[in-house]
Scaffold this motif. Sequence first.
Motif, PDB file in Angstrom:
ATOM      1  N   ASP A  28       0.809  -1.217   0.000  1.00 39.40           N
ATOM      2  CA  ASP A  28       0.000   0.000   0.000  1.00 39.40           C
ATOM      3  C   ASP A  28       0.840   1.263   0.000  1.00 39.40           C
ATOM      4  O   ASP A  28       0.399   2.295  -0.531  1.00 39.40           O
ATOM      5  CB  ASP A  28      -0.975  -0.010   1.176  1.00 39.40           C
ATOM      6  N   ILE A  29       2.030   1.212   0.593  1.00 38.76           N
ATOM      7  CA  ILE A  29       2.933   2.357   0.442  1.00 38.76           C
ATOM      8  C   ILE A  29       3.142   2.628  -1.041  1.00 38.76           C
ATOM      9  O   ILE A  29       3.008   3.755  -1.526  1.00 38.76           O
ATOM     10  CB  ILE A  29       4.291   2.085   1.126  1.00 38.76           C
ATOM     11  N   SER A  30       3.454   1.565  -1.772  1.00 38.05           N
ATOM     12  CA  SER A  30       3.706   1.678  -3.211  1.00 38.05           C
ATOM     13  C   SER A  30       2.471   2.150  -3.975  1.00 38.05           C
ATOM     14  O   SER A  30       2.524   3.104  -4.753  1.00 38.05           O
ATOM     15  CB  SER A  30       4.172   0.326  -3.751  1.00 38.05           C
ATOM     16  N   SER A  31       1.355   1.481  -3.741  1.00 37.20           N
ATOM     17  CA  SER A  31       0.146   1.777  -4.525  1.00 37.20           C
ATOM     18  C   SER A  31      -0.380   3.182  -4.281  1.00 37.20           C
ATOM     19  O   SER A  31      -0.839   3.856  -5.218  1.00 37.20           O
ATOM     20  CB  SER A  31      -0.938   0.742  -4.211  1.00 37.20           C
ATOM     21  N   GLU A  32      -0.330   3.640  -3.034  1.00 38.87           N
ATOM     22  CA  GLU A  32      -0.840   4.977  -2.746  1.00 38.87           C
ATOM     23  C   GLU A  32       0.034   6.053  -3.381  1.00 38.87           C
ATOM     24  O   GLU A  32      -0.467   7.065  -3.874  1.00 38.87           O
ATOM     25  CB  GLU A  32      -0.943   5.193  -1.231  1.00 38.87           C
ATOM     26  N   ILE A  33       1.352   5.839  -3.363  1.00 41.46           N
ATOM     27  CA  ILE A  33       2.242   6.813  -4.007  1.00 41.46           C
ATOM     28  C   ILE A  33       1.976   6.875  -5.509  1.00 41.46           C
ATOM     29  O   ILE A  33       1.915   7.956  -6.107  1.00 41.46           O
ATOM     30  CB  ILE A  33       3.716   6.450  -3.743  1.00 41.46           C
ATOM     31  N   ILE A  34       1.778   5.709  -6.119  1.00 42.15           N
ATOM     32  CA  ILE A  34       1.688   5.637  -7.580  1.00 42.15           C
ATOM     33  C   ILE A  34       0.288   5.916  -8.118  1.00 42.15           C
ATOM     34  O   ILE A  34       0.118   6.635  -9.100  1.00 42.15           O
ATOM     35  CB  ILE A  34       2.174   4.263  -8.067  1.00 42.15           C
ATOM     36  N   PHE A  35      -0.748   5.356  -7.460  1.00 42.42           N
ATOM     37  CA  PHE A  35      -2.069   5.338  -8.091  1.00 42.42           C
ATOM     38  C   PHE A  35      -3.117   6.273  -7.494  1.00 42.42           C
ATOM     39  O   PHE A  35      -4.111   6.567  -8.156  1.00 42.42           O
ATOM     40  CB  PHE A  35      -2.626   3.911  -8.074  1.00 42.42           C
ATOM     41  N   THR A  36      -2.931   6.744  -6.263  1.00 36.21           N
ATOM     42  CA  THR A  36      -3.992   7.546  -5.649  1.00 36.21           C
ATOM     43  C   THR A  36      -4.286   8.825  -6.423  1.00 36.21           C
ATOM     44  O   THR A  36      -5.442   9.245  -6.542  1.00 36.21           O
ATOM     45  CB  THR A  36      -3.622   7.892  -4.191  1.00 36.21           C
ATOM     46  N   LEU A  37      -3.257   9.444  -6.979  1.00 34.94           N
ATOM     47  CA  LEU A  37      -3.456  10.698  -7.705  1.00 34.94           C
ATOM     48  C   LEU A  37      -3.689  10.484  -9.197  1.00 34.94           C
ATOM     49  O   LEU A  37      -3.647  11.440  -9.976  1.00 34.94           O
ATOM     50  CB  LEU A  37      -2.259  11.629  -7.473  1.00 34.94           C
ATOM     51  N   VAL A  38      -3.950   9.234  -9.599  1.00 33.38           N
ATOM     52  CA  VAL A  38      -4.257   8.958 -11.004  1.00 33.38           C
ATOM     53  C   VAL A  38      -5.426   9.799 -11.532  1.00 33.38           C
ATOM     54  O   VAL A  38      -5.360  10.305 -12.659  1.00 33.38           O
ATOM     55  CB  VAL A  38      -4.512   7.446 -11.222  1.00 33.38           C
ATOM     56  N   PRO A  39      -6.530   9.992 -10.756  1.00 39.26           N
ATOM     57  CA  PRO A  39      -7.604  10.831 -11.319  1.00 39.26           C
ATOM     58  C   PRO A  39      -7.148  12.258 -11.615  1.00 39.26           C
ATOM     59  O   PRO A  39      -7.592  12.865 -12.593  1.00 39.26           O
ATOM     60  CB  PRO A  39      -8.695  10.792 -10.229  1.00 39.26           C
ATOM     61  N   LEU A  40      -6.259  12.809 -10.781  1.00 42.65           N
ATOM     62  CA  LEU A  40      -5.732  14.146 -11.051  1.00 42.65           C
ATOM     63  C   LEU A  40      -4.763  14.123 -12.223  1.00 42.65           C
ATOM     64  O   LEU A  40      -4.723  15.072 -13.020  1.00 42.65           O
ATOM     65  CB  LEU A  40      -5.036  14.703  -9.799  1.00 42.65           C
ATOM     66  N   PHE A  41      -3.983  13.054 -12.357  1.00 46.84           N
ATOM     67  CA  PHE A  41      -3.091  12.908 -13.505  1.00 46.84           C
ATOM     68  C   PHE A  41      -3.912  12.852 -14.797  1.00 46.84           C
ATOM     69  O   PHE A  41      -3.582  13.508 -15.795  1.00 46.84           O
ATOM     70  CB  PHE A  41      -2.256  11.645 -13.338  1.00 46.84           C
ATOM     71  N   LEU A  42      -5.004  12.086 -14.774  1.00 48.87           N
ATOM     72  CA  LEU A  42      -5.863  11.978 -15.948  1.00 48.87           C
ATOM     73  C   LEU A  42      -6.527  13.317 -16.277  1.00 48.87           C
ATOM     74  O   LEU A  42      -6.573  13.733 -17.443  1.00 48.87           O
ATOM     75  CB  LEU A  42      -6.931  10.904 -15.719  1.00 48.87           C
ATOM     76  N   ALA A  43      -7.037  13.994 -15.244  1.00 52.86           N
ATOM     77  CA  ALA A  43      -7.778  15.236 -15.475  1.00 52.86           C
ATOM     78  C   ALA A  43      -6.852  16.417 -15.773  1.00 52.86           C
ATOM     79  O   ALA A  43      -7.089  17.179 -16.707  1.00 52.86           O
ATOM     80  CB  ALA A  43      -8.654  15.550 -14.261  1.00 52.86           C
TER      81      ALA A  43
END
Length: 417
Positions: A28-43
């Motif tokens: 979860d350390i890894s996943s939160e760093i990488i994927f949590t801000l994916v919606p902002l990266f997309l938008a």
Amino acid sequence: MKPAASEKRIMGFAPNVFFLGIVSFLTDISSEIIFTLVPLFLANVLGATTTVIGFVGGLSDSTEAIFKILSGYLSDKINRCKSLALFGYGFSALSKPFMLLANSWGIVTGVRFADRVGKGVRSSPRDALIANSVEVYERGRSFGLHKAMDSLGATLGLGIAAVVIYFTQSGSLTLKPETYTTLLWWGIIPAFLAVLVLAVFVKEKRRPQNTAQADMKPHFNFRTLLSGMDSRFKLFLLVMFLFTLGNSSDYFVILRAQDMGVSVLAISLMLVVFNLTYTLISLPAGLLSDRIGRRRVIAMGWLFYALVYLGFAVTQSQIGIWILFGCYGLYYGIVEGVAKAFVADMIPPDKRGTAYGLYQGVVGLTLLPASLIAGILWDTIGSAAPFYFGAALALLAVIGLLVFIKEPPKKKPAGAA
């Protein structure tokens, strides 16, 4: 398949429970760093619409769900939960570096697809490993510890993300490409450490099999998945479908905060608050469910969720958003681990992998239509609409849970502490 009486405990927990908690902590350390801000990266970076973002989030979760069903069924048939979990964690770890190449929402979808395949393969066998490593009277606390470790890793990962954002773009309202690239490099290493811990420290307690079982080849058949399952479990799946139809991807919670003018740094800190409260409540909620029953605790959590979603719909202040993020973490901490313990209470050991696959499969598959509905409601009616919809279905799910599903009996063995 009971834990050995002579098995040395770690902080009062079965070794498998503890080390699988460490595995989830690192992942979860890894996943939160990488994927949590994916919606902002997309938008913000790729210019994707809200409906597209909902599709990416929902498709990812539904992909995960399909593989949870398959791997849960397969783990029961081949009696090898650890091998499947190891493959799943390894596959996810290998997929994450490819986010460095993402320059369109299609590539993001592909990487998320691969990561979710890995999570789908590992989740049901891992949960079966936990359930099969402990007695019934300690399932709530064991799943509670696992969820607490999971969310503690998420908290630390988001804390790292917040530090990176502070030093790369500070209070900017939109996510910058160079910030996200830095986050990706920070997130890769913990994923591979998690695979190492699982491979070295988790020991599988395999079920004894008779000759007929050992000679059976795994043959997947959707029609037979529910055969022999407790009727309460089948009803629980229906209620979970109803609840999840209004529980769209958490991408929308993040987008709602940005819609209220919250900066990227502040959103990352709000997510730290979310995961911190998730961490603090998971173990107490599990212990409470061991005492008063899982059904009551889940119902309380869903009622709390309905209130939080109503709050996201009506709030007009950033202070309100901060409070709601913390309260949202309380909902997760109350329900997530307890629901998995509830499944184990209703299902015999030789069907638990399949049961967890079905449970998580229903949740994941429903997230695609739920997220599409949320995206369409957002684009056509307004940003508050998905949250009104989710609150209403949560209230209906509470009624269904309390009216139609009875608590399974739990017998504590004689002499158990």
